[in-house]
Design a protein around this motif. Structure first.
Motif, PDB file in Angstrom:
ATOM      1  N   LEU A 102       0.824  -1.209   0.000  1.00 46.42           N
ATOM      2  CA  LEU A 102       0.000   0.000   0.000  1.00 46.42           C
ATOM      3  C   LEU A 102       0.857   1.257   0.000  1.00 46.42           C
ATOM      4  O   LEU A 102       0.536   2.241  -0.671  1.00 46.42           O
ATOM      5  CB  LEU A 102      -0.937  -0.001   1.211  1.00 46.42           C
ATOM      6  N   LEU A 155       2.008   2.022  -3.522  1.00 48.45           N
ATOM      7  CA  LEU A 155       1.006   2.336  -4.541  1.00 48.45           C
ATOM      8  C   LEU A 155       1.183   3.743  -5.087  1.00 48.45           C
ATOM      9  O   LEU A 155       1.067   3.969  -6.286  1.00 48.45           O
ATOM     10  CB  LEU A 155      -0.401   2.191  -3.967  1.00 48.45           C
ATOM     11  N   GLY A 164      -0.654   6.442  -5.302  1.00 50.30           N
ATOM     12  CA  GLY A 164      -1.705   6.934  -6.186  1.00 50.30           C
ATOM     13  C   GLY A 164      -2.279   5.896  -7.131  1.00 50.30           C
ATOM     14  O   GLY A 164      -3.304   6.122  -7.751  1.00 50.30           O
ATOM     15  N   SER A 165      -1.659   4.768  -7.272  1.00 53.63           N
ATOM     16  CA  SER A 165      -2.189   3.709  -8.134  1.00 53.63           C
ATOM     17  C   SER A 165      -3.260   2.949  -7.365  1.00 53.63           C
ATOM     18  O   SER A 165      -3.302   2.966  -6.144  1.00 53.63           O
ATOM     19  CB  SER A 165      -1.065   2.745  -8.536  1.00 53.63           C
ATOM     20  N   ASP A 166      -4.139   2.272  -8.090  1.00 58.56           N
ATOM     21  CA  ASP A 166      -5.183   1.514  -7.414  1.00 58.56           C
ATOM     22  C   ASP A 166      -5.034   0.013  -7.622  1.00 58.56           C
ATOM     23  O   ASP A 166      -5.962  -0.738  -7.407  1.00 58.56           O
ATOM     24  CB  ASP A 166      -6.571   1.974  -7.849  1.00 58.56           C
ATOM     25  N   GLU A 167      -3.863  -0.417  -8.027  1.00 58.17           N
ATOM     26  CA  GLU A 167      -3.621  -1.840  -8.258  1.00 58.17           C
ATOM     27  C   GLU A 167      -2.325  -2.281  -7.590  1.00 58.17           C
ATOM     28  O   GLU A 167      -1.346  -1.540  -7.553  1.00 58.17           O
ATOM     29  CB  GLU A 167      -3.516  -2.140  -9.752  1.00 58.17           C
TER      30      GLU A 167
END
Length: 61
Positions: A17, A20, A22-25
């Motif tokens: 986490l 991440l 800013g990414s959601d994967e």
């Protein structure tokens, strides 16, 4: 699930986490590298596990 396994999963997820940014994967290999899968399951890779339970990577995306 053992306390040790739970703690390791929790640590891996927290680390993923943070990365991440800013990414959601989160790639499954980041959460469940082959070494982790071999140590905690009877499978060699996360894909081996998914195939065994009749899932594919696109089933939960």
């Amino acid at each position: 699930m053992s306390k040790k396994l739970f703690k390791e999963l929790q640590t891996r997820m927290q680390h993923a986490l943070k990365e991440l940014d800013g990414s959601d994967e989160i790639p499954l290999e980041d959460l469940f590298p082959d070494e982790f899968i071999r140590e905690h399951t009877k499978f060699s890779t996360v894909d081996d596990f998914l195939n065994r339970v009749n899932l594919s990577r696109t089933d939960y995306v």
